[in-house]
Each structure stands twice: as C-alpha cells, then as structure tokens.
Design an enzyme around this catalytic site. Structure first.
Site, mmCIF file in Angstrom:
data_model
loop_
_atom_site.group_PDB
_atom_site.id
_atom_site.type_symbol
_atom_site.label_atom_id
_atom_site.label_comp_id
_atom_site.label_asym_id
_atom_site.label_seq_id
_atom_site.Cartn_x
_atom_site.Cartn_y
_atom_site.Cartn_z
ATOM 1 N N ALA A 8 -54.035 -58.076 -24.497
ATOM 2 C CA ALA A 8 -53.959 -59.566 -24.476
ATOM 3 C C ALA A 8 -54.006 -60.155 -23.944
ATOM 4 O O ALA A 8 -53.260 -60.456 -23.332
ATOM 5 C CB ALA A 8 -52.647 -59.735 -25.135
ATOM 6 N N LYS A 204 -74.015 -63.130 -33.325
ATOM 7 C CA LYS A 204 -73.455 -63.216 -32.387
ATOM 8 C C LYS A 204 -74.270 -62.749 -31.059
ATOM 9 O O LYS A 204 -74.201 -63.292 -29.940
ATOM 10 C CB LYS A 204 -72.093 -62.813 -32.382
ATOM 11 C CG LYS A 204 -71.283 -62.737 -30.938
ATOM 12 C CD LYS A 204 -70.617 -64.078 -31.302
ATOM 13 C CE LYS A 204 -70.107 -64.368 -29.580
ATOM 14 N NZ LYS A 204 -68.881 -63.580 -29.698
#
Length: 350
Positions: A8, A204
């Site tokens: 995270a 990408k």
C-alpha cells in the site's frame, strides 16, 4: 466486497482509499512510518479533484485480515516471487489477484491462445517462482494510467490520471472484472474492463521501456531526454523495435511514436521512477520492462539491436547499486513512471 491491498504505497493507498469511499471492506498492508501514519490518521489524499481522508484499516500482518475477494497487488514486480508468506493468508477459492504492474506480467501467455499459449517468460517468472506464488488463474491484469506521489507517511498526492484498466488473460469480460470495475468507479476512478488488456500493456510499455532505462543511464528528466537530439533518436528507435515485437504477438498500439514522445515532453522535468530507485539504492524494475521484451523478440524472431544494447548497459548499471542521494524535492511518482499517463488510444466510433 473485501479487498486487501498488498503493497500500500502511493498507488496502493490511493486505490484503497477510493474503494473505501465506495463502501468496500478495505485492508491496507504496509510497514514502517507509512503504516504508523495510516493507523493513526488514515490515508490522506491530496488531489486536484478534491482532498479527502479515508479511515482505512492498516496492518503489517495479513493473517489479521484473513481471506478476501480481491488482493490488489501494489508491489514492484521483482518482489512477487518472495511475497508468498504475505499473500497466502489472504487467499481462498475464488480470490482474484489484481496485479497493478508495469511491463510484461508473469501471466502474459496464460490462456493466450496460439503457438505461445502457456509459454513461461524466464525474465519475469524465473524457474516458475512467481507462478508458484501467484497462480495465473487468479490473475486479473491491471494497467495504471494514474500518477501519485507519497508526499509524506500516510499522505498521497494524486498528480494526474484516474484510469485503471483491467482485463482477463483469456480476454473474457468476467463477472469478477465487472464487479471490481464497478467498485472502482463508485470510488471515483475510471476502470474500464478491456477485452484484450495486452494492447494496453504494450501502450504503457512503449514509454516505460525507453524513457526509464535511458533516464537511469543519463540521469536526465523526461523533458531533457525529449529535447536532446541523441537521446530522442535512441528513444524513437527503442519504441519502434518495441512496436515490432508487439505486432509479432498480434497486439496493436494505436498511438504514434511522435505522439507518445510529445506526451512525455509535456510532463516536463520529471525524473522517472527507475532513476529515483537507482538514486535510493533500490532494485531496478527493468526485467519486466526491458529484459522481457528482449526475450519476446528472441521468441518471435524480431531484431531489436538497440533494446539489446540498452539492456546490456542497464543490467550492468543495476548491479552497481545506488548513485547517491536524490536531489531535494524529488518525490517518487508511481505508475506513470517515465512517460506520464499515455494518451488514450482512439476507440471505434470515437
């Protein structure tokens, strides 16, 4: 819907905060001062779209969370093979792993069809170590077109972009993708379910494969690389070789090289995440960006002399470690690493 975000950091915490706003049961897995700040104050998101704070549960112990419906994987790709002890407590039958990574994913040829179906890419899944931890059938691909920075522990600055494209390896529009996309959109993000995410992966990658390694070799910003005739020529050649490999694998990138470089130039004097990792002595995420494409070129018989040369140089550079402290004010920008969010390719009817 229960979601665990493993890794995270800036992107993972940003997604976790959005899903929390959508009403999902979200759990963030982190460590150090960032974890301590999120435990005390939640995730604070600073964004041009409006600031907000999400009081999301945060821990360093996945066993405290238990099995979930989705694991959003925010780790760098080189950490996947070793993440078994962290991810195992989160899994049950049917748990999907949404892997938000740059470059070529370990699941690339899973249910791909054609002559390469099931082929293992050695540079991203050495000896099957990643597949042993992250079973390909659990994988939901995710291409991130958002840029975020971890401004301080527990504080995520959203710079630009909100699109997280997702898709199944077998090209189906699955219920699990639709459900995840719906939750992301309810949290304020764009999350289209793409019938073939591999086209997005190559779009990408077109910027990552060129700007990221060249920035590490030259210590230049995006703008500097675009405006210098020599590096611009090398980048154009690397992009052309990358497009040739993508085409040999049946993928179409619907953005020109000129438009891709112009988009990077507009981002300005941004230092790519690869250069910042090098300056901080962190491992470089180049296997999935560069080594994998060289390997795919061998598989398809496409000549990529410039990619091979740059790969040889950056491989040696990576073995030497840190360059020194990063300049003041040089915060790591995640996910858009090296090129800014690419322009959205035109769709039929648009």
């Amino acid at each position: 819907m229960r979601v665990a975000v493993l890794g995270a950091g800036a992107i993972g915490a940003y997604v976790g905060a959005a899903l929390h706003r959508a009403g999902a049961d979200v759990h963030l897995i982190a460590r150090g001062p960032h974890l301590a700040a999120m435990r005390q104050h939640g995730v604070r998101v600073l964004s041009p779209r409006g600031d907000h704070t999400a009081a999301v549960h945060a821990t360093d112990d996945p066993a405290e969370i238990g099995p979930v419906d989705y694991v959003f994987l925010g780790l760098k790709a080189h950490a996947y093979a070793a993440c078994g002890p962290l991810i195992e407590p989160l899994l049950r039958d049917g748990t999907a792993v949404v892997a938000a990574q740059n470059g070529i994913p370990w699941w690339y040829f899973h249910r791909h069809g054609g002559p390469h179906d099931g082929h293992r890419i050695r540079s991203v899944d050495p000896d099957g170590a990643v597949s042993a931890v992250l079973a390909p059938e659990r994988a939901v691909g995710c291409v991130v077109y958002a840029a975020t920075e971890l401004e301080a522990p527990g504080v995520v600055r959203h710079v630009e972009g909100t699109r997280f494209s997702v898709g199944e390896p077998d090209r189906s529009v699955s219920a699990r993708c639709l459900r995840f996309g719906e939750a992301m959109r309810a949290g304020g993000l764009k999350c289209p379910v793409e019938p073939d995410l591999r086209d997005d992966i190559w779009l990408k990658l077109l910027g990552n494969i060129s700007f990221n390694p060249i920035s590490a070799l030259t210590r230049a910003t995006l703008r500097q690389m675009c405006l210098h005739g020599g590096t611009r020529a090398v980048i154009e050649t690397m992009m052309a070789e990358t497009l040739a490999v993508a085409a040999a694998l049946g993928c179409e990138v619907r953005v020109s090289i000129e438009r891709r470089i112009a988009g990077a130039e507009r981002v300005g004097d941004h230092r790519t995440s690869t250069l910042q990792d090098l300056e901080r002595g962190r491992p470089l995420e180049l296997d999935v960006l560069l080594a994998a494409v060289v390997e795919l070129a061998e598989l398809t018989g496409v000549p990529v002399p410039t990619l091979r040369t740059v790969h040889g140089l950056t491989d040696l550079l990576a073995r030497h470690g840190a360059l020194g402290p990063a300049p003041a004010g040089s915060a790591a920008r995640e996910a858009s690493a090296g090129s800014g969010p690419p322009p959205r390719p035109p769709r039929a009817g648009q």
